[in-house]
Design an enzyme around this catalytic site. Structure first.
Site, short mmCIF file in Angstrom:
data_model
loop_
_atom_site.label_atom_id
_atom_site.label_comp_id
_atom_site.label_asym_id
_atom_site.label_seq_id
_atom_site.Cartn_x
_atom_site.Cartn_y
_atom_site.Cartn_z
N LYS A 199 -1.96 2.21 9.77
CA LYS A 199 -2.13 0.41 9.86
C LYS A 199 -1.87 0.63 11.72
CE LYS A 199 1.70 -3.43 8.63
NZ LYS A 199 0.62 -4.89 8.60
N THR B 264 -1.21 -6.22 12.69
CA THR B 264 -0.12 -7.15 11.78
C THR B 264 -0.93 -8.52 11.97
OG1 THR B 264 1.95 -7.78 11.58
CG2 THR B 264 1.06 -7.67 13.60
N GLU C 66 -5.12 -2.97 8.17
CA GLU C 66 -3.94 -2.78 7.93
C GLU C 66 -4.08 -1.79 6.04
OE1 GLU C 66 -1.48 -4.59 7.63
OE2 GLU C 66 -2.68 -6.66 8.68
C1 LIG Z 1 9.09 -10.92 9.85
C2 LIG Z 1 8.80 -10.34 10.29
O1 LIG Z 1 8.96 -9.48 9.70
N1 LIG Z 1 6.90 -9.95 9.59
C3 LIG Z 1 6.52 -10.25 9.18
C4 LIG Z 1 5.09 -10.57 8.49
C5 LIG Z 1 3.42 -10.27 8.91
N2 LIG Z 1 3.67 -8.17 8.52
C6 LIG Z 1 2.52 -8.00 8.07
O2 LIG Z 1 1.63 -7.66 8.59
C7 LIG Z 1 0.39 -7.80 7.66
C8 LIG Z 1 -0.09 -9.21 8.16
O3 LIG Z 1 0.32 -10.23 8.05
C9 LIG Z 1 0.74 -7.18 6.90
O4 LIG Z 1 0.69 -6.07 6.98
C10 LIG Z 1 2.28 -7.88 6.83
O5 LIG Z 1 3.14 -7.77 5.59
C11 LIG Z 1 5.16 -8.19 8.04
O6 LIG Z 1 5.16 -6.26 8.44
N3 LIG Z 1 6.26 -8.69 8.98
#
Ligand code: A1EHT
Length: 108
Positions: A25, A28, A78
């Protein structure tokens, strides 16, 4: 006039830790409030749930992306399908169209 500090920390949901550490990954996708990361800087990364530090990442690029323009290349970066990625983003940022792709590299 106000100045905004350059962010030095980032959190991820713990379920993504292994994909980040293995290099599967590499991006983000965040909303405007988390779009102020600066290419060339390094951030300390911890889990959102319990604040456990697990790596450092160098920020490579930060680029705007519309939710409707997300494609298979984003999903690949991702380590998800596009449908999975859209579902995840919809859950975290419901109804938000204006997003940012943050591309990063693991710092050893
Ligand atoms: C507060 C906080 O931690 N927020 C987030 C926000 C996003 N993400 C990940 O980024 C990618 C695209 O959004 C996906 O993989 C999401 O799950 C995360 O892990 N944590």
């Amino acid at each position: 006039m106000t100045t905004n500090a350059i962010p030095t920390e980032m959190t991820f949901f713990a379920r993504f830790e292994s994909d980040i550490l293995s290099g599967k990954k590499t991006i983000t996708i965040r909303d405007e409030s988390e779009s102020h990361y600066v290419p060339g800087t390094t951030v300390d990364v911890s889990t959102y749930e319990d604040g456990r530090w697990f790596c450092r990442l160098e920020i490579l690029t930060v680029e705007p992306i519309a939710f409707s323009d997300l494609n298979d290349f984003h999903a690949q970066q991702e380590n998800m399908t596009l449908a999975e990625l859209k579902g995840v983003i919809h859950d975290i940022y419901p109804g938000i169209e204006k997003l940012y792709v943050v591309n990063y590299a693991l710092v050893n």
